[in-house]
Design a protein around this motif. Structure first.
Motif, mmCIF file in Angstrom:
data_model
loop_
_atom_site.group_PDB
_atom_site.id
_atom_site.type_symbol
_atom_site.label_atom_id
_atom_site.label_comp_id
_atom_site.label_asym_id
_atom_site.label_seq_id
_atom_site.Cartn_x
_atom_site.Cartn_y
_atom_site.Cartn_z
ATOM 1 N N SER A 90 1.578 10.395 -3.317
ATOM 2 C CA SER A 90 0.495 10.525 -4.283
ATOM 3 C C SER A 90 0.786 11.666 -5.265
ATOM 4 C CB SER A 90 -0.822 10.782 -3.551
ATOM 5 O OG SER A 90 -1.876 10.861 -4.458
ATOM 6 N N PRO A 105 0.824 -1.210 0.000
ATOM 7 C CA PRO A 105 0.000 0.000 0.000
ATOM 8 C C PRO A 105 0.860 1.262 0.000
ATOM 9 C CG PRO A 105 -0.753 -1.542 1.685
ATOM 10 C CD PRO A 105 0.549 -2.069 1.150
ATOM 11 N N GLN A 106 0.306 2.307 -0.582
ATOM 12 C CA GLN A 106 1.031 3.566 -0.725
ATOM 13 C C GLN A 106 1.462 4.144 0.627
ATOM 14 O OE1 GLN A 106 -0.266 6.285 -3.825
ATOM 15 N NE2 GLN A 106 -0.329 7.915 -2.288
ATOM 16 N N ASN A 107 0.632 3.985 1.663
ATOM 17 C CA ASN A 107 1.002 4.547 2.970
ATOM 18 C C ASN A 107 2.231 3.841 3.550
ATOM 19 O OD1 ASN A 107 -0.730 2.227 3.410
ATOM 20 N ND2 ASN A 107 -0.847 2.829 5.554
ATOM 21 N N PRO A 134 1.917 9.926 2.819
ATOM 22 C CA PRO A 134 1.194 9.333 1.693
ATOM 23 C C PRO A 134 0.765 10.384 0.666
ATOM 24 C CG PRO A 134 0.401 8.401 3.758
ATOM 25 C CD PRO A 134 1.330 9.539 4.116
#
Length: 190
Positions: A183, A167-169, A179
């Motif tokens: 993004s 996941p991006q986080n 995050p």
């Protein structure tokens, strides 16, 4: 079952067929479910783990309970709290499965015996430790000298498959970014 481990070792050192058979006796296979811990802070790190399937994260919690990821390992990588494993002190890291994971574990006692019984494995681990030191130096330099875009570009260049698997986080935490910053960088790079 041991093919991934054998392949990884033989990329670095040469083992005989007899040594490969002997090697199996030093390891314990283990499976983890998603979000299952391999190690939690305060425990003793009794094993080094070789990942044959899946992704793990290694992290420490700060005083606010925020995860600070220091390492992400997937197929072909070793995971442990090295300080705890080699000193016998309590772990300061947590290691958690991000996916279903399959591992081979080696205890400190078996590790010590392995490098005596099979000197070629001492060479193998020396190669790993040398590469680990180089990678840690690069990571430290990246954290202190690179801007956010450079950090992100470096990770997607070196480990493009990682960006799609975590996941991006978590990627942001690993890079020391928010995050939202990750993004923004991803949108800018498209």
């Amino acid at each position: 079952m041991f093919e991934t481990l054998f392949y990884h070792i033989q990329e670095k050192v040469e083992l005989t067929a007899e040594e490969l058979v002997q090697l199996e006796s030093y390891f314990i296979p283990k499976k983890l479910k998603k979000h299952q811990y391999l190690l939690q802070e305060g425990e003793m790190c009794k094993y080094m783990a070789f990942v044959t399937k899946g992704v793990l994260k290694s992290f420490a919690l700060d005083e606010k309970g925020v995860e600070n990821i220091n390492f992400i390992g997937w197929e072909g990588w070793w995971m442990s709290d090295s300080y705890s494993f080699f000193t016998g002190e309590k772990a300061i890291l947590n290691i958690d499965a991000l996916e279903e994971v399959e591992l081979f574990l080696i205890s400190k006692e078996k590790y010590d015996q392995l490098v005596i019984d099979m000197p070629v494995m001492n060479s193998y681990f020396r190669i790993l430790y040398e590469r680990s030191l180089v990678n840690k130096d690069r990571r430290i330099l990246s954290n202190i000298a690179f801007n956010a875009e450079e950090k992100y570009a470096q990770i997607i260049t070196c480990y493009p498959e990682l960006v799609n698997r975590i996941p991006q986080n978590l990627l942001a935490s690993y890079l020391g970014l928010t995050p939202e910053t990750v993004s923004r960088i991803k949108k800018k790079m498209k």
